[in-house]
Design an enzyme around this catalytic site. Structure first.
Site, PDB file in Angstrom:
ATOM      1  N   HIS A 104       1.008  -1.369   0.003  1.00 36.73           N
ATOM      2  CA  HIS A 104       0.066  -0.041   0.013  1.00 36.73           C
ATOM      3  C   HIS A 104       0.912   1.321   0.002  1.00 36.73           C
ATOM      4  O   HIS A 104       0.249   2.381   0.287  1.00 36.73           O
ATOM      5  CB  HIS A 104      -1.172  -0.032   1.195  1.00 36.73           C
ATOM      6  CG  HIS A 104      -2.106  -1.110   1.189  1.00 36.73           C
ATOM      7  ND1 HIS A 104      -2.785  -1.433   2.194  1.00 36.73           N
ATOM      8  CD2 HIS A 104      -2.600  -1.582  -0.219  1.00 36.73           C
ATOM      9  CE1 HIS A 104      -3.630  -2.300   1.732  1.00 36.73           C
ATOM     10  NE2 HIS A 104      -3.364  -2.579   0.282  1.00 36.73           N
TER      11      HIS A 104
ATOM     12  N   ASN B 193      -3.627 -13.049  14.853  1.00 38.63           N
ATOM     13  CA  ASN B 193      -4.405 -12.018  14.882  1.00 38.63           C
ATOM     14  C   ASN B 193      -5.083 -11.823  16.251  1.00 38.63           C
ATOM     15  O   ASN B 193      -5.397 -12.761  17.161  1.00 38.63           O
ATOM     16  CB  ASN B 193      -5.490 -12.001  13.701  1.00 38.63           C
ATOM     17  CG  ASN B 193      -6.112 -10.708  13.377  1.00 38.63           C
ATOM     18  OD1 ASN B 193      -5.627  -9.856  13.081  1.00 38.63           O
ATOM     19  ND2 ASN B 193      -7.576 -10.755  13.221  1.00 38.63           N
TER      20      ASN B 193
END
Length: 232
Positions: free
Chosen positions: A116, A204
């Site tokens: 990104h 996570n």
């Protein structure tokens, strides 16, 4: 399951890591996708856009200037350091990251693909010429008269081709892919982990809608889980 994950990584020869916002949150960077991470009650998905860059530059600039200033006080956490150690030990081949903060490089990782883009680099929105951070903060124009912007991928833009292809090639060749701190909601990066034939491991803080597609899933804070895996 922690020991099993550590054993898989220990025996790997071509490990790849993919990181998301959860890996940076522990270093003190807000997750701009969460309600608590909203900036001035504005959803960043309406600010980090090509439309805002073109038509609402004052707001666009204020948003990114605030993020840049905040990063001055941020340092990599222990989890970043462990990933760097694994790379230097030859265990880790590549990090593909959705994060734009440069913390992996600050921790010492060298083979990092920024899917990104990077908030540490700047360019002219008109001619593409590189610019300096301070010039952006000062709202100084490019020599062509164009506006400066961070070299991040905005909503409405394509991912950097080189980073995408390098990440894809590494993941396809990997014998283990370790995914850390991502909700796996952002397309097309959320498809990358599932393009490997290697073992898939997810670290996570909470469940994702894709947990069932992983071979091993560990829920918890990224830095703590990486520390525990490293000790194992």
């Amino acid at each position: 399951m922690l020991k099993q994950a550590a054993d898989v990584l220990k025996n790997a020869s071509r490990a790849v890591v993919m990181t998301g916002a959860g890996c940076s949150v522990e270093a003190g960077i807000p997750d701009f996708r969460s309600p608590s991470g909203w900036w001035r009650q504005i959803d960043p998905r309406t600010v980090a856009t090509t439309e805002a860059l073109e038509h609402r530059y004052e707001l666009f600039h204020a948003f990114y200037a605030a993020r840049i200033e905040q990063l001055r006080e941020v340092r990599p956490h222990n989890g970043h350091s462990i990933l760097s150690k694994w790379e230097h030990q030859g265990r880790l081949q590549l990090i593909a990251t959705q994060n734009v903060d440069g913390l992996h490089q600050a921790a010492g990782n060298r083979n990092v693909q920024e899917l990104h883009g990077s908030i540490r680099h700047f360019r002219c929105a008109s001619c593409g010429r590189p610019g300096a951070e301070q010039a952006f903060l000062d709202r100084a124009p490019c020599t062509c008269g164009g506006r400066l912007r961070p070299d991040v991928v905005l909503f409405g833009e394509q991912l950097p081709e080189e980073a995408w292809h390098a990440s894809l090639a590494a993941i396809r060749a990997a014998d283990v892919v370790l995914v850390i701190g991502t909700s796996l909601q952002v397309y097309p990066v959320n498809q990358l982990p599932f393009l490997t034939d290697g073992t898939l491991i997810l670290l996570n803080a909470e469940e994702t809608g894709e947990d069932h597609r992983f071979d091993l899933v560990l829920h918890g804070r990224a830095a703590q889980l990486l520390q525990a895996m490293d000790e194992q």
